[in-house]
Design an enzyme around this catalytic site. Structure first.
Site: not given
Ligand code: PDD
Length: 290
Positions: A205, A147, A180, A33
């Site tokens: 990511l 992702k 993250e 996505y």
């Protein structure tokens, strides 16, 4: 007015939109996505998001369901049909429906879904005061550079944050470094004024907002180090902030209940946020909406 979704060639009221129960996105999280922010009618960092989608698809050996140029048109149609100026646009591509089998179907027919939701992004208070974050262990798989919709660890982290009265959870690697946020990249500004963020690798990511900010910071002549940093360094930082589609640059002023710096949003986060909206070509929607 009902929200309009796009599903495999059709624009439908969201209540009437659906995918097959044997869709591999549902069965195996076999789907990728992207989230693109619509800011004042502009699709922020559209190029970068489509480039990363192409990379995610190729890492999972999935074909584009439609040519990227066609997808761009569908993105614009979905925004137009939902009559939004400030919104989050979601694009999801799965390997499609097939009888349940771990192995890939021989003849996949990918599912393409786009939805769009009007967004305020942040409250003026969040921008003015910064947000609180907590820390959680990073329990995810080791291909975080793709992702995918396999977001259960992030969902658990965000829920823990919400229950602690925080807006985001920073994920901590076993070696004590910050990987993250659950849906953002994390940055600190050291006591010496250097911007630090973790380098791109399979462990995070590689945020599209992050990549734009790195380019903008270089153009602004700011000192930047792409390296892992520890939680201790974060507690000693002058400033901290997160970046993502939707949070853009959002100051973090409390971490696990402790203030970062003087507990107020810092000047570097403010400058980078402004630079980001200049790059998008639209005013900060939170400032504009005041
Ligand atoms: N999330 N890291 C993770 C784990 C993310 O989920 C995201 C984005 C980012 C920032 O990437 P970008 O700058 O390209 O948005 C980093 C989106 C917004 C989401 O899942 O809603």
């Amino acid at each position: 007015m009902s929200r309009i979704a796009y599903v495999n060639g059709r624009y439908l009221p969201i209540q009437a939109a659906g995918v097959h129960i044997e869709d591999r996105g549902f069965q195996f999280a076999d789907a990728v996505y992207e989230v693109v922010s619509v800011v004042g009618g502009c699709l922020a960092d559209e190029e970068g998001h489509l480039a990363r989608m192409g990379r995610s698809l190729s890492e999972l050996r999935m074909p584009w369901p439609v040519a990227p140029a066609v997808l761009r048109q569908i993105m614009r149609q979905v925004v137009a049909r939902n009559r939004v100026r400030n919104a989050s646009l979601y694009i999801q591509i799965s390997r499609g429906a097939a009888p349940r089998d771990f192995r890939f179907p021989r003849d996949p027919s990918p599912t393409l879904v786009l939805t769009c939701r009007a967004a305020r992004f942040q409250t003026p208070e969040q921008l003015q005061d910064g947000i609180a974050c907590i820390t959680v262990p990073d329990i995810r798989w080791l291909r975080r550079d793709i992702k995918t919709v396999g977001l259960l660890a992030q969902s658990l982290g965000k829920q823990a944050a919400a229950e602690a009265g925080a807006a985001e959870a920073w994920q901590i690697a076993p070696d004590g470094t910050v990987t993250e946020g659950c849906s953002s990249n994390v940055w600190i500004v050291t006591a010496a004024g250097v911007l630090v963020t973790r380098p791109a690798s399979p462990l995070i990511l590689n945020g599209i907002t992050r990549q734009s900010l790195l380019r903008l910071a270089a153009a602004m002549g700011l000192g930047v180090e792409e390296r892992p940093f520890t939680l201790e360094e974060a507690f000693a930082a002058r400033e901290a902030f997160i970046s993502s589609a939707g949070s853009f640059v959002l100051p973090v002023t409390r971490l696990d209940g402790r203030p970062i710096g003087d507990g107020r949003p810092g000047p570097l986060a403010r400058r980078l946020r402004q630079a980001y909206f200049d790059h998008v070509g639209a005013p900060d929607p939170v400032e504009a909406g005041r």
